[in-house]
Design a protein around this motif. Sequence first.
Motif, PDB file in Angstrom:
ATOM      1  N   UNK A   1       0.832  -1.209   0.000  1.00  0.00           N
ATOM      2  CA  UNK A   1       0.000   0.000   0.000  1.00  0.00           C
ATOM      3  C   UNK A   1       0.861   1.251   0.000  1.00  0.00           C
ATOM      4  N   UNK A   2       0.363   2.287  -0.630  1.00  0.00           N
ATOM      5  CA  UNK A   2       1.087   3.551  -0.655  1.00  0.00           C
ATOM      6  C   UNK A   2       1.319   4.037   0.763  1.00  0.00           C
ATOM      7  N   UNK A   3       2.431   4.710   1.028  1.00  0.00           N
ATOM      8  CA  UNK A   3       2.719   5.150   2.400  1.00  0.00           C
ATOM      9  C   UNK A   3       1.587   5.947   3.028  1.00  0.00           C
ATOM     10  N   UNK A   4       0.951   6.836   2.257  1.00  0.00           N
ATOM     11  CA  UNK A   4      -0.121   7.656   2.827  1.00  0.00           C
ATOM     12  C   UNK A   4      -1.270   6.768   3.296  1.00  0.00           C
ATOM     13  N   UNK A   5      -1.590   5.767   2.505  1.00  0.00           N
ATOM     14  CA  UNK A   5      -2.674   4.865   2.897  1.00  0.00           C
ATOM     15  C   UNK A   5      -2.266   4.029   4.099  1.00  0.00           C
ATOM     16  N   UNK A   6      -1.016   3.585   4.124  1.00  0.00           N
ATOM     17  CA  UNK A   6      -0.532   2.825   5.264  1.00  0.00           C
ATOM     18  C   UNK A   6      -0.548   3.676   6.529  1.00  0.00           C
ATOM     19  N   UNK A   7      -0.212   4.945   6.373  1.00  0.00           N
ATOM     20  CA  UNK A   7      -0.260   5.844   7.527  1.00  0.00           C
ATOM     21  C   UNK A   7      -1.683   5.981   8.051  1.00  0.00           C
ATOM     22  N   UNK A   8      -2.647   6.093   7.147  1.00  0.00           N
ATOM     23  CA  UNK A   8      -4.036   6.198   7.576  1.00  0.00           C
ATOM     24  C   UNK A   8      -4.487   4.911   8.258  1.00  0.00           C
ATOM     25  N   UNK A   9      -4.033   3.771   7.737  1.00  0.00           N
ATOM     26  CA  UNK A   9      -4.371   2.501   8.363  1.00  0.00           C
ATOM     27  C   UNK A   9      -3.818   2.440   9.784  1.00  0.00           C
ATOM     28  N   UNK A  10      -2.610   2.935   9.982  1.00  0.00           N
ATOM     29  CA  UNK A  10      -2.019   2.944  11.320  1.00  0.00           C
ATOM     30  C   UNK A  10      -2.772   3.891  12.242  1.00  0.00           C
ATOM     31  N   UNK A  11      -3.195   5.041  11.735  1.00  0.00           N
ATOM     32  CA  UNK A  11      -4.030   5.942  12.538  1.00  0.00           C
ATOM     33  C   UNK A  11      -5.322   5.236  12.946  1.00  0.00           C
ATOM     34  N   UNK A  12      -5.899   4.482  12.012  1.00  0.00           N
ATOM     35  CA  UNK A  12      -7.108   3.737  12.316  1.00  0.00           C
ATOM     36  C   UNK A  12      -6.875   2.671  13.371  1.00  0.00           C
ATOM     37  N   UNK A  13      -5.742   1.997  13.279  1.00  0.00           N
ATOM     38  CA  UNK A  13      -5.420   0.965  14.278  1.00  0.00           C
ATOM     39  C   UNK A  13      -5.324   1.574  15.672  1.00  0.00           C
ATOM     40  N   UNK A  14      -4.632   2.696  15.780  1.00  0.00           N
ATOM     41  CA  UNK A  14      -4.494   3.351  17.077  1.00  0.00           C
ATOM     42  C   UNK A  14      -5.843   3.846  17.598  1.00  0.00           C
ATOM     43  N   UNK A  15      -6.660   4.380  16.701  1.00  0.00           N
ATOM     44  CA  UNK A  15      -7.984   4.866  17.111  1.00  0.00           C
ATOM     45  C   UNK A  15      -8.856   3.712  17.596  1.00  0.00           C
ATOM     46  N   UNK A  16      -8.768   2.572  16.923  1.00  0.00           N
ATOM     47  CA  UNK A  16      -9.536   1.397  17.337  1.00  0.00           C
ATOM     48  C   UNK A  16      -9.112   0.938  18.725  1.00  0.00           C
TER      49      UNK A  16
END
Length: 296
Positions: free
Chosen positions: A5-20
């Motif tokens: 995945x593109x870095x920006x998308x991976x970054x958003x996924x990580x933000x989502x993981x932390x939020x979860x």
Amino acid sequence: MKRSPAPARADRAECGRQAFLWACSLDVQTRKPGNVSFASAGHGMHAATFIAAAAVSAGPISAAGATVGERIEAAVRAAWQAVHCNTNLGIVLLCAPLLAAFERGEGTTDADTLRGALEAVLQSLDLADARAAYRAIALAHPGGLGRVAEQDVQAAPTVGLREAMALASHRDRIAWQYQHAYGDVFELGLPPLLAARSAGDAGARAMQAAFLEFAAALPDSHIVRKHGGAVAQSVIREAAPWRARARAGAVLDHDPAFARWDEDLKARGLNPGTSADLCVAAALTAALLVPPPRLP
């Protein structure tokens, strides 16, 4: 070869993981009558079980590029393997589309835009998503489901996940969210959480307030399935005065009667589990819109 995945998308996924993780932690940090918390175990479960399930679910449910169905099935399977009981099926069913919308919507920080991205995700759900979700539900084996004539979860689905949820929406408030772009989450639960975040509050009291908004307004689907509609209506009546006090700014944890209500619900075997799941979805939404400074 599968592309990363593109870095920006991976970054958003990580933000989502932390939020979860933050939302799931807040869920058990807060006393929500009838639900398991660090303040009070119940229904044969402890808060640590929910934390353990969240820890192993966070990666799969926020996996960059994964479909909603893939997120649901992988997260439920990971939780089941870790704790060997159903702690978070409802949470996963609600949070997977939200995390997909946040990731694909370029990490929007506006509630209306996030809800629009969520609607697009819900519209895109297909038969593969339904099959994966049905496998997850079968694995978790939640109590009180019974059998239905159309698209029963004990058989393979023949329609997309949103269509399957539409058939269940009259009896299950989580399914109802799929049909109404999470109306309860955005309109009932999110406002007190966002208000608390803007005031610099970590969110525990607001999570409690959000729970009471759900518990005093909606017949809890989990209670309806296990105990019937009349009992669910009685819990609504019990919750109403506490909701009024929460809206007035009362610190309910300072009132021994609030703790007694919590223990009384558990003694009667009443678990407003759907209200709790909606709370987690609302807390996740708040965290996606305004990232929390730290886990509680």
